[in-house]
Design a protein around this motif. Structure first.
Motif, short mmCIF file in Angstrom:
data_model
loop_
_atom_site.label_atom_id
_atom_site.label_comp_id
_atom_site.label_asym_id
_atom_site.label_seq_id
_atom_site.Cartn_x
_atom_site.Cartn_y
_atom_site.Cartn_z
N LYS A 52 -2.86 -32.73 -8.32
CA LYS A 52 -3.16 -32.37 -6.82
C LYS A 52 -4.42 -31.39 -6.66
CE LYS A 52 1.34 -32.85 -4.60
NZ LYS A 52 2.60 -31.97 -4.25
N PHE A 53 -4.36 -30.45 -7.93
CA PHE A 53 -5.51 -29.35 -7.96
C PHE A 53 -6.73 -30.43 -8.31
CE2 PHE A 53 -8.29 -26.84 -10.51
CZ PHE A 53 -8.36 -25.79 -9.63
N ILE A 54 -6.76 -31.18 -9.08
CA ILE A 54 -7.86 -32.03 -9.38
C ILE A 54 -8.35 -32.75 -8.45
CG2 ILE A 54 -8.45 -34.01 -11.00
CD1 ILE A 54 -6.92 -32.93 -13.42
N ALA A 55 -7.13 -33.35 -7.78
CA ALA A 55 -7.90 -34.37 -6.49
C ALA A 55 -8.47 -33.25 -5.58
CB ALA A 55 -6.60 -34.99 -5.96
N PRO A 61 -15.74 -30.21 -4.25
CA PRO A 61 -16.49 -29.87 -5.32
C PRO A 61 -17.50 -28.42 -5.06
CG PRO A 61 -17.61 -31.60 -4.56
CD PRO A 61 -16.16 -31.57 -3.66
N ASP A 62 -17.32 -27.79 -6.09
CA ASP A 62 -18.34 -26.65 -6.01
C ASP A 62 -19.01 -26.50 -7.40
OD1 ASP A 62 -16.59 -25.02 -7.60
OD2 ASP A 62 -15.77 -23.96 -5.75
N ALA A 63 -19.78 -25.36 -7.58
CA ALA A 63 -20.47 -25.25 -8.82
C ALA A 63 -19.52 -25.25 -10.26
CB ALA A 63 -21.18 -24.02 -8.84
N GLN A 64 -18.32 -24.90 -9.82
CA GLN A 64 -17.31 -24.67 -11.05
C GLN A 64 -16.52 -25.82 -10.85
OE1 GLN A 64 -17.47 -22.24 -13.30
NE2 GLN A 64 -19.59 -21.39 -12.41
N SER A 65 -16.47 -26.55 -10.19
CA SER A 65 -15.21 -27.85 -10.05
C SER A 65 -15.26 -28.45 -11.55
CB SER A 65 -15.44 -28.80 -8.80
OG SER A 65 -15.21 -28.20 -7.85
N LYS A 66 -16.33 -28.90 -12.29
CA LYS A 66 -16.03 -29.74 -13.32
C LYS A 66 -15.55 -29.02 -14.37
CE LYS A 66 -20.06 -32.82 -12.81
NZ LYS A 66 -21.15 -33.38 -13.50
N ALA A 67 -15.72 -27.64 -14.58
CA ALA A 67 -15.07 -27.02 -15.43
C ALA A 67 -13.57 -26.88 -15.17
CB ALA A 67 -15.80 -25.42 -15.70
N ARG A 68 -13.28 -26.36 -13.99
CA ARG A 68 -11.97 -26.59 -13.63
C ARG A 68 -11.12 -27.66 -13.88
NH1 ARG A 68 -14.08 -24.21 -8.31
NH2 ARG A 68 -13.95 -22.04 -8.64
N ILE A 69 -11.82 -28.79 -13.46
CA ILE A 69 -11.24 -30.20 -13.70
C ILE A 69 -11.03 -30.38 -15.24
CG2 ILE A 69 -11.40 -32.52 -13.49
CD1 ILE A 69 -12.82 -31.85 -10.70
N ALA A 70 -12.02 -29.99 -15.91
CA ALA A 70 -11.60 -30.33 -17.34
C ALA A 70 -10.46 -29.47 -18.08
CB ALA A 70 -13.09 -30.03 -18.37
N ASN A 71 -10.64 -28.24 -17.56
CA ASN A 71 -9.62 -27.28 -18.15
C ASN A 71 -7.97 -27.81 -17.59
OD1 ASN A 71 -10.48 -25.54 -19.70
ND2 ASN A 71 -11.64 -24.45 -17.86
N SER A 192 -1.12 -11.16 -10.91
CA SER A 192 -2.24 -11.38 -9.88
C SER A 192 -2.40 -12.98 -9.77
CB SER A 192 -3.54 -10.66 -10.30
OG SER A 192 -3.36 -9.24 -10.13
N VAL A 193 -2.93 -13.55 -8.71
CA VAL A 193 -3.11 -14.47 -8.27
C VAL A 193 -4.58 -14.56 -8.76
CG1 VAL A 193 -3.82 -16.46 -6.58
CG2 VAL A 193 -1.88 -15.03 -6.28
N THR A 194 -4.84 -15.77 -9.57
CA THR A 194 -6.50 -15.77 -10.27
C THR A 194 -7.01 -17.07 -9.97
OG1 THR A 194 -5.65 -16.81 -12.40
CG2 THR A 194 -5.92 -14.11 -12.19
N SER A 195 -6.34 -18.00 -9.36
CA SER A 195 -6.97 -19.29 -8.80
C SER A 195 -6.04 -20.07 -7.80
CB SER A 195 -7.06 -20.44 -10.16
OG SER A 195 -5.84 -20.85 -10.91
N THR A 196 -6.46 -21.02 -7.43
CA THR A 196 -5.87 -21.85 -6.52
C THR A 196 -4.82 -23.01 -7.16
OG1 THR A 196 -7.51 -23.47 -6.08
CG2 THR A 196 -7.62 -21.62 -4.65
N SER A 197 -3.90 -23.58 -6.61
CA SER A 197 -2.78 -24.66 -6.87
C SER A 197 -2.50 -25.29 -5.79
CB SER A 197 -1.81 -24.09 -7.65
OG SER A 197 -1.22 -23.28 -7.42
N GLY A 198 -1.54 -26.27 -5.99
CA GLY A 198 -0.71 -26.79 -4.91
C GLY A 198 0.67 -26.26 -4.48
N SER A 199 0.81 -25.07 -5.15
CA SER A 199 2.28 -24.36 -4.71
C SER A 199 1.76 -23.02 -4.46
CB SER A 199 3.14 -24.45 -6.09
OG SER A 199 3.26 -25.60 -6.66
N CYS A 200 2.96 -22.57 -3.77
CA CYS A 200 2.83 -20.95 -3.05
C CYS A 200 2.73 -20.44 -4.32
CB CYS A 200 4.19 -20.89 -2.45
SG CYS A 200 4.16 -18.98 -1.99
N ALA A 201 3.46 -20.48 -5.52
CA ALA A 201 3.37 -19.54 -6.61
C ALA A 201 3.48 -20.42 -7.79
CB ALA A 201 4.18 -18.52 -6.58
#
Length: 228
Positions: A52-55, A61-71, A192-201
């Protein structure tokens, strides 16, 4: 006593012992299957969250999307390896998402064979004081809440990401402190929250290890608090 009666009684004893052994074997097999199902459900949920995060990154997309998707693709490979090792079927616990391949036309993730690094982003890293709270012995009375209880009824699983203990969230921005308590063993961690995801936590590997039960990749009975 006739020989026929003695033989009949012996046969009854053998039948009873065999039946008891069969029932015991079924109970053990059922318990093992239940634990495996919980593990597979948690892995399927983690896989679905990453997909879901990749989708979402592909749709916005933003400037960091490709790096996030790859990881996240590297994380998905790690989860799929865990599913294979646990003997999870392709659709167990997560429907079609459990067997879905990584998104196409994206660059391969570096270091996919090892632990995946946290996704690259502009989000601040977890602070140094993100550590597990002292875990009291499991019991009928869970530890008192330290902050505002949020996302009541949510389950918690792992993202598959490496790095220092941290969380990702669909509800709270980077820098938010969340305390996650596993009410089945009364273990908790504050991260700490460091990034986004498809869940509350969604906890990364290090944070999830601090609160998990052995062999389980899903916390069904969780309490999530916003603290600080």
């Amino acid at each position: 006593m006739s020989r026929k009666k003695r033989v009949g009684r012996s046969q009854k004893i053998i039948i009873c012992v065999s039946a008891a052994a069969l029932v015991g074997g079924i109970a053990i097999a059922t318990a093992g299957t239940s634990q495996a199902s919980v593990a597979c459900d948690g892995l399927a949920t983690a896989l679905s969250n990453n997909e879901k995060f990749i989708a979402d990154q592909q749709a916005n997309p933003d400037a960091q999307s490709k790096a996030r998707i790859a990881n996240r693709q590297a994380v998905i490979k790690e989860i799929q390896n865990k599913q294979k090792a646990a003997g999870c079927s392709g659709g167990e616990g997560g429907g079609a998402a459990a067997g879905a391949p990584p998104a196409a036309n994206e660059p391969p993730a570096s270091g996919a064979s090892g632990s995946a690094e946290p996704p690259a982003s502009d989000d601040p890293p977890a602070s140094d004081d993100s550590s597990a709270s002292a875990a009291p012995p499991a019991g009928d009375n869970p530890p008192a809440a330290d902050g505002e209880v949020v996302c009541a009824g949510s389950t918690v699983t792992l993202s598959g990401e490496g790095g220092a203990p941290a969380a990702s969230s669909s509800e709270f921005p980077a820098g938010t402190k969340l305390k996650v308590t596993n009410l089945d063993n009364n273990k908790s961690t504050t991260v700490s929250v460091t990034s986004t995801s498809g869940s509350c936590a969604l906890l990364n590997n290090a944070a999830f290890e601090q609160v998990r039960e052995a062999g389980k990749f899903l916390i069904r009975n969780a309490r999530i608090e916003r603290v600080g």
